[in-house]
Motif scaffolding. Structure first.
Motif, PDB file in Angstrom:
ATOM      1  N   GLY A   1      44.239 -43.420 -83.703  1.00 29.41           N
ATOM      2  CA  GLY A   1      43.269 -44.368 -85.058  1.00 29.41           C
ATOM      3  C   GLY A   1      44.243 -44.173 -86.223  1.00 29.41           C
ATOM      4  N   SER A   2      44.078 -44.692 -87.238  1.00 31.09           N
ATOM      5  CA  SER A   2      44.876 -44.823 -88.365  1.00 31.09           C
ATOM      6  C   SER A   2      43.941 -45.444 -89.462  1.00 31.09           C
ATOM      7  CB  SER A   2      46.181 -46.064 -87.925  1.00 31.09           C
ATOM      8  OG  SER A   2      46.374 -45.830 -89.298  1.00 31.09           O
TER       9      SER A   2
ATOM     10  N   ALA B   1      39.112 -48.701 -91.869  1.00 28.93           N
ATOM     11  CA  ALA B   1      38.941 -49.256 -93.466  1.00 28.93           C
ATOM     12  C   ALA B   1      38.304 -47.446 -94.253  1.00 28.93           C
ATOM     13  CB  ALA B   1      38.253 -51.044 -93.720  1.00 28.93           C
ATOM     14  N   ARG B   2      39.665 -47.877 -94.994  1.00 29.83           N
ATOM     15  CA  ARG B   2      40.251 -46.712 -96.371  1.00 29.83           C
ATOM     16  C   ARG B   2      38.643 -46.651 -96.555  1.00 29.83           C
ATOM     17  NH1 ARG B   2      43.327 -43.448 -97.352  1.00 29.83           N
ATOM     18  NH2 ARG B   2      45.231 -44.410 -97.195  1.00 29.83           N
ATOM     19  N   SER B   3      38.066 -47.734 -97.117  1.00 32.27           N
ATOM     20  CA  SER B   3      36.720 -47.602 -97.548  1.00 32.27           C
ATOM     21  C   SER B   3      35.462 -47.287 -97.301  1.00 32.27           C
ATOM     22  CB  SER B   3      36.195 -49.513 -98.105  1.00 32.27           C
ATOM     23  OG  SER B   3      36.225 -50.285 -97.265  1.00 32.27           O
TER      24      SER B   3
ATOM     25  N   ARG C   1      34.468 -40.256 -92.065  1.00 32.85           N
ATOM     26  CA  ARG C   1      33.788 -39.609 -90.758  1.00 32.85           C
ATOM     27  C   ARG C   1      33.723 -39.932 -89.803  1.00 32.85           C
ATOM     28  NH1 ARG C   1      27.368 -39.127 -93.171  1.00 32.85           N
ATOM     29  NH2 ARG C   1      28.616 -37.866 -95.126  1.00 32.85           N
ATOM     30  N   ALA C   2      34.419 -41.317 -89.615  1.00 32.09           N
ATOM     31  CA  ALA C   2      34.387 -41.594 -87.939  1.00 32.09           C
ATOM     32  C   ALA C   2      36.073 -41.400 -87.327  1.00 32.09           C
ATOM     33  CB  ALA C   2      34.282 -43.712 -88.090  1.00 32.09           C
ATOM     34  N   LEU C   3      36.381 -41.441 -88.005  1.00 29.33           N
ATOM     35  CA  LEU C   3      38.042 -40.913 -87.708  1.00 29.33           C
ATOM     36  C   LEU C   3      38.427 -39.471 -88.049  1.00 29.33           C
ATOM     37  CD1 LEU C   3      41.645 -41.303 -87.768  1.00 29.33           C
ATOM     38  CD2 LEU C   3      41.084 -40.401 -90.070  1.00 29.33           C
ATOM     39  N   MET C   4      37.490 -38.447 -88.604  1.00 34.82           N
ATOM     40  CA  MET C   4      37.187 -37.507 -87.609  1.00 34.82           C
ATOM     41  C   MET C   4      36.822 -37.384 -86.728  1.00 34.82           C
ATOM     42  SD  MET C   4      38.349 -35.645 -90.153  1.00 34.82           S
ATOM     43  CE  MET C   4      38.047 -33.864 -90.172  1.00 34.82           C
TER      44      MET C   4
ATOM     45  N   ALA D   1      44.979 -39.251 -81.217  1.00 35.75           N
ATOM     46  CA  ALA D   1      45.985 -38.668 -82.137  1.00 35.75           C
ATOM     47  C   ALA D   1      46.092 -39.609 -83.158  1.00 35.75           C
ATOM     48  CB  ALA D   1      47.150 -39.485 -81.618  1.00 35.75           C
ATOM     49  N   PHE D   2      46.540 -39.145 -84.213  1.00 40.19           N
ATOM     50  CA  PHE D   2      45.744 -40.304 -86.611  1.00 40.19           C
ATOM     51  C   PHE D   2      47.541 -40.246 -86.479  1.00 40.19           C
ATOM     52  CE2 PHE D   2      45.349 -38.808 -90.500  1.00 40.19           C
ATOM     53  CZ  PHE D   2      44.725 -40.015 -90.679  1.00 40.19           C
TER      54      PHE D   2
END
Length: 298
Positions: free
Chosen positions: A141-142, A170-172, A176-179, A187-188
């Motif tokens: 993910g990114s 999206a940064r905005s 939470r979803a990334l975590m 991976a990140f």
């Protein structure tokens, strides 16, 4: 009407990128350099930002030397714009031939702990993302900056996700979803060196200048038990393609001092920038946010 014209212009640009991607990369390089020369002449604001950044970061060089770096940078920048067509539309086989991968690209596959790829803003960083998807199987993910034009935003998302096995947030939308994805073992792909303001950041030196730098790489790696692997992307001259270097994972990162970790990260980025100064993203206002009471530098 304004929205219609904006979307039409975006579709025309995307159509041009699709047409250009069929050309040999060497010819695309020449066109990109021509575009860069045009941007140097017309993009007065970005030219001024690049020269100011170079003045702050490389004061030991003469004005003529810094201008030479900036002019070369705009040539690589123009090339990077046109090469989006290659990254978004070229076949897997063609890209695999053109992307030279060095180091342990498959670390994330073997690691029992989630991996954070730490990828500074060199102009070929999108190629680094493609190299991950082409060469390893771990879901990744990114975070990306949502584009103001919806047509271009959709094209960017399709292009970055077309090989599957990935997700972008999206940064905005927050983290939470990334975590959650990292906790599942994803991976990140982390881009750590832009100025997003003082929130969740510290002013740590970047080429000796206090720069608002996110503390998230250290805090996230510590909280989630991540392995941190630095990655450097490089555009090669002519039609040779790109080189992506997957370096040895850091054994001294993170520590319990997020500010010291962030300063250590910036020192590493400085080292890589000195090795390849023309290809670092100088047109970004890296020092836009200033410590309280300090005057702006732009």
């Amino acid at each position: 009407m304004k929205s219609f014209l904006s979307n039409l212009a975006a579709r025309l640009v995307l159509g041009l990128l699709w047409l250009l991607h069929w050309l040999p990369l060497g010819l695309q390089t020449l066109l990109g350099q021509g575009l860069g020369a045009l941007l140097w002449r017309l993009g007065k604001s970005r030219r001024r930002i690049a020269l100011r950044n170079l003045e702050l970061c490389l004061p030991e060089k003469t004005p003529a030397e810094r201008e030479a770096i900036a002019r070369a940078h705009f040539g690589w920048l123009g090339r990077s714009f046109l090469e989006r067509g290659m990254l978004w539309y070229a076949s897997r086989e063609r890209l695999s031939r053109l992307i030279q991968v060095e180091g342990d690209v498959k670390l994330a596959e073997r690691s029992e702990r989630p991996v954070m790829w730490l990828v500074p803003h060199f102009l070929a960083l999108d190629v680094a993302g493609v190299s991950v998807l082409l060469n390893q199987s771990r879901h990744a993910g990114s975070i990306y900056q949502r584009q103001s034009n919806p047509v271009f935003d959709a094209a960017m998302r399709r292009g970055r996700l077309r090989f599957g096995n990935a997700e972008i947030f999206a940064r905005s939308e927050g983290a939470r979803a990334l975590m959650r994805a990292i906790k599942r073992g994803d991976a990140f792909f982390n881009l750590p060196d832009m100025d997003f303001g003082a929130r969740d950041a510290a002013f740590v030196p970047f080429f000796g200048v206090p720069a608002a730098t996110l503390l998230a790489p250290s805090r996230m790696a510590r909280a989630l038990g991540m392995v941190v692997q630095p990655v450097v992307s490089e555009m090669l001259p002519g039609g040779q393609g790109w080189r992506i270097r997957f370096l040895e994972p850091w054994t001294d990162f993170p520590t319990d001092d997020a500010v010291a970790d962030t300063a250590r990260m910036n020192r590493w980025i400085e080292q890589e920038v000195r090795r390849l100064p023309e290809q670092y993203l100088w047109v970004h206002k890296r020092f836009k946010t200033r410590p309280e009471g300090e005057a702006g530098v732009y």
